[in-house]
Enzyme design. Structure first.
Site, PDB file in Angstrom:
ATOM      1  N   HIS A  12       0.824  -1.211   0.000  1.00 31.28           N
ATOM      2  CA  HIS A  12       0.000   0.000   0.000  1.00 31.28           C
ATOM      3  C   HIS A  12       0.860   1.264   0.000  1.00 31.28           C
ATOM      4  CE1 HIS A  12      -4.078  -1.633   0.294  1.00 31.28           C
ATOM      5  NE2 HIS A  12      -3.518  -2.642   0.938  1.00 31.28           N
ATOM      6  N   HIS A  31      -4.079  -9.649  -3.592  1.00 30.52           N
ATOM      7  CA  HIS A  31      -4.965 -10.146  -2.536  1.00 30.52           C
ATOM      8  C   HIS A  31      -5.537 -11.529  -2.883  1.00 30.52           C
ATOM      9  CE1 HIS A  31      -4.877  -5.849  -1.358  1.00 30.52           C
ATOM     10  NE2 HIS A  31      -5.048  -6.329  -0.152  1.00 30.52           N
ATOM     11  N   GLU A  70     -11.473  -0.702  -4.371  1.00 30.37           N
ATOM     12  CA  GLU A  70     -10.532  -0.477  -3.263  1.00 30.37           C
ATOM     13  C   GLU A  70     -11.002   0.597  -2.283  1.00 30.37           C
ATOM     14  OE1 GLU A  70      -5.833   0.271  -2.330  1.00 30.37           O
ATOM     15  OE2 GLU A  70      -6.565   0.698  -4.328  1.00 30.37           O
ATOM     16  N   HIS A 103     -14.428  -1.687  -0.227  1.00 26.99           N
ATOM     17  CA  HIS A 103     -13.336  -2.375   0.474  1.00 26.99           C
ATOM     18  C   HIS A 103     -12.912  -1.629   1.732  1.00 26.99           C
ATOM     19  CE1 HIS A 103      -8.856  -2.531   1.017  1.00 26.99           C
ATOM     20  NE2 HIS A 103      -9.153  -3.789   1.249  1.00 26.99           N
ATOM     21  N   HIS A 119     -13.517  -2.866   5.838  1.00 31.24           N
ATOM     22  CA  HIS A 119     -12.504  -2.837   6.891  1.00 31.24           C
ATOM     23  C   HIS A 119     -13.015  -2.041   8.092  1.00 31.24           C
ATOM     24  CE1 HIS A 119      -8.517  -4.524   5.654  1.00 31.24           C
ATOM     25  NE2 HIS A 119      -9.125  -4.565   4.476  1.00 31.24           N
ATOM     26  N   HIS A 179     -11.704 -10.302   2.321  1.00 31.89           N
ATOM     27  CA  HIS A 179     -11.081 -10.374   1.011  1.00 31.89           C
ATOM     28  C   HIS A 179     -11.556 -11.558   0.189  1.00 31.89           C
ATOM     29  CE1 HIS A 179      -8.495  -6.904   0.597  1.00 31.89           C
ATOM     30  NE2 HIS A 179      -8.420  -6.914   1.913  1.00 31.89           N
TER      31      HIS A 179
END
Length: 687
Positions: free
Chosen positions: A215, A240, A352, A367, A371, A407
């Site tokens: 990242h 991923h 993302e 995504h 999280h 994921h």
């Protein structure tokens, strides 16, 4: 300091919680600040401080005075608070703007000045991340060795019980006589918790360092020149996807079933996680999540993280619907087709998401907020003033079992798109005039049995001194235990007809059985869990060719010495510069753990035509840390393979293909063999 000598910047990336004027590099280096750069707390006694701490320094780095930048955009993150790339305010408004500020500086000397001023005034995680991103994207700093986050913030990776013992050892004992402090394995749960069988993988220091560095190489926001990298969205998918494949295979080795999709946000999450980590920026513990935690809408006004479970469901439905229709809606109402060439890349950027998302308003932030819905589940409205849990940071998220469920969900959406593509045709798989006669593997030692790989525990050491802010100078070593494999070689025998040719050799490892020892179907099970072991170019002469490749040459991994290297301001050789090569998968986990009695795998090799693979650029694996390009690409260059990432296993196969043998046998450029991976439950010290 000149544009060709950016090493002094490295001092700014050490001991991030200490004032900039304190000695760096084990007391050998001091940064001389202009008085006006000192914070209000120290300005009145600036001369005394700088004299006190610079008397014994071997190297002094003068910082010139330039116009001090306005930092109000970054001050919204408390200096002693938490910093998260999943938080839009943190990533876009603060980090993106700070990266742009660092990128705008005309030369290294000015960058050093602006960085020196900012380092004492901003959140240290924000500063470290933003400066590191800028450094690896500026032409005049490309040879700078970026320190490992493990060295700077060991609290993100290491049992906090280690630090008092390390500080005591470092404060009382001279550096030459210090003992190694032991980091106990499996400190987060007992063996009564089934998921603890996977702690060796989830809590591996190298695995979590890899996730952070990926990242870092592919930031979500900042100047377009920094974010817009070749096939960035597709790399998000592929890195991923491979991570999940590896995790599932190691779950089989641990006699656990594959990870379940987090398909319903309104059902309690059965997995709990108690991280037992402490943030060094404020000495507050990462919150735990008990078993059967209910997820709910997040209303963190102060953090600017506000969304509902309905939002997540709506974004997921819109993405799925767009995939089914084969098109997405742009910001101006234009319809963008999801083709074989761009579909995965577009989906990756909008899922993302990042600043390349084709329409953030419609497709949201799936995504990132999946999280967040887990990271804030213990305190979704901030009534208890608790920060996010480990799922809220890229350095710690992989420790949590729910990371993998999240994921799998994201990966299933990519598979939805891949499932609409036609299977590869015969001319996309074959390579006329090439016959791969055999593929085999053997340990790098005498009399080792063929096609048997060996794994075991290894005890290694890391130097924690740079992360012990306000602590002792000199080395402070800690020992930790991790999985390792015995070195091995691939041997591939190839027969070539005609003239000299070039090709790309692709080597994969796939499980044959699940956690119960039951055989896997190829189409819907084994194909999705193939692990890329290596991919490299070869030159083939007419007739017989014998190709030998060492395991430590893998295009997927980085060496142990790169992941766990020490910090030094002194110049480092180019081949150990920790930038793109720091992004690769840790070499110690390239092979699944296996079983004591041996676990069966299929080892698969495929030799494709280089003229169909090439992107018209040369790849030298001995230059610019290109050795982990499969997961991380190449700096300022195209991804070095024209094929879709995951080829040839990324697409469904014709219904006539029932087994891997059915896939391999019609294609002379493919070969496979049976391999056993044996695990030895013993600990061997690293020499």
């Amino acid at each position: 300091m000149t544009a060709n000598n950016s090493q002094p910047l490295q001092a700014l990336l050490q001991r991030p919680l200490e004032p900039t004027f304190l000695p760096k590099d084990n007391g050998k280096t001091v940064i001389d600040l202009p008085d006006e750069y000192l914070t209000e707390r120290y300005r009145a006694i600036g001369a005394e401080l700088q004299n006190r701490f610079s008397n014994d320094a071997e190297q002094r780095i003068p910082v010139r005075s330039v116009s001090t930048p306005a930092l109000a955009f970054a001050n919204q993150i408390d200096r002693r608070g938490a910093f998260s790339l999943f938080n839009d305010k943190h990533r876009k408004r603060a980090a993106g703007a700070l990266i742009a500020l660092f990128m705008r500086q005309p030369d290294v000397e000015t960058l050093m000045a602006v960085g020196s001023y900012a380092s004492d005034r901003l959140n240290p995680m924000l500063f470290q991340y933003s400066l590191a991103v800028a450094v690896q994207n500026r032409e005049d700093t490309k040879d700078l060795n970026i320190p490992s986050l493990l060295q700077l913030f060991p609290d993100q990776f290491v049992d906090p019980a280690t630090f008092p013992r390390a500080r005591e050892e470092g404060s009382v004992i001279q550096a030459s006589d210090r003992m190694v402090v032991n980091i106990e394995p499996n400190f987060t749960a007992s063996d009564r918790e089934e998921e603890q069988r996977m702690a060796f993988f989830r809590e591996d220091i190298g695995v979590n360092s890899h996730h952070w560095h990926w990242h870092l190489v592919y930031p979500g926001d900042g100047p377009d020149s920094v974010v817009r990298k070749d096939r960035r969205g597709e790399l998000f998918y592929y890195m991923h996807q491979q991570l999940i494949a590896r995790y599932n295979v190691d779950r089989f080795c641990a006699r656990l079933s594959r990870v379940r999709n987090l398909s319903n946000y309104r059902v309690a999450v059965p997995e709990g996680y108690y991280p037992k980590l402490i943030r060094s920026v404020n000495n507050r513990a990462y919150p735990a999540r008990p078993q059967n935690q209910i997820l709910g809408s997040v209303d963190r006004v102060d953090d600017n993280v506000i969304f509902t479970v309905t939002d997540l469901e709506r974004w997921e439905k819109r993405i799925s619907s767009s995939i089914d229709q084969g098109l997405v809606m742009g910001t101006n109402g234009e319809r963008v087709m999801l083709t074989e060439e761009n579909g995965t890349d577009i989906n990756g950027n909008l899922m993302e998401p990042n600043s390349l998302s084709i329409n953030r308003q419609i497709y949201g932030s799936l995504h990132g907020n999946v999280h967040n819905v887990i990271a804030y589940s213990h305190d979704p409205d901030n009534r208890f003033l608790e920060d996010y849990g480990v799922m809220g940071e890229v350095t710690t998220a992989m420790r949590d079992p729910t990371f993998y469920r999240c994921h799998v969900q994201i990966d299933d959406m990519f598979r939805r798109h891949k499932g609409l593509l036609n299977p590869y045709a015969a001319n996309q798989l074959g390579n006329n005039g090439i016959r791969v006669q055999s593929i085999g593997v053997q340990l790098s030692r005498r009399n080792a049995p063929a096609n048997t790989l060996l794994t075991y525990w290894q005890r290694s050491q890391i130097d924690l001194a740079a992360g012990l802010d306000f602590g002792p100078q000199g080395n402070v070593f800690a020992a930790f235990t991790h999985l390792q494999h015995a070195p091995f070689n691939f041997r591939v025998e190839v027969n070539t007809s005609g003239a000299v040719r070039r090709g790309t050799l692709r080597i994969w490892l796939g499980p044959k059985t699940d956690e119960r020892g039951i055989g896997l179907t190829h189409q819907e099970e084994q194909r999705l869990m193939f692990i890329e072991l290596d991919k490299f170019n070869v030159t083939l002469n007419p007739g017989e060719n014998s190709i030998v490749r060492r395991s430590d040459q893998s295009s997927v991994t980085i060496p142990y010495e790169v992941t766990f290297r020490s910090i030094a301001v002194a110049s480092q050789p180019v081949l150990v510069v920790y930038r793109f090569c720091g992004c690769g998968w840790p070499s110690q986990l390239v092979i699944p753990k296996g079983l004591p009695e041996g676990m069966p795998f299929d080892l698969f090799a495929m030799l494709t035509d280089y003229t169909e693979d090439s992107v018209e650029q040369e790849l030298d694996e001995n230059v610019d840390c290109n050795d982990s390009h499969s997961f991380c690409g190449l700096r300022d260059r195209l991804y070095p393979d024209r094929r879709p990432m995951g080829y040839p296993f990324d697409r469904r196969m014709p219904n006539t293909i029932r087994t891997l043998q059915d896939f391999e046998s019609p294609n002379s450029n493919m070969a496979l063999t049976n391999v056993q991976v044996r695990f030895t439950n013993s600990v061997i010290a690293r020499t």
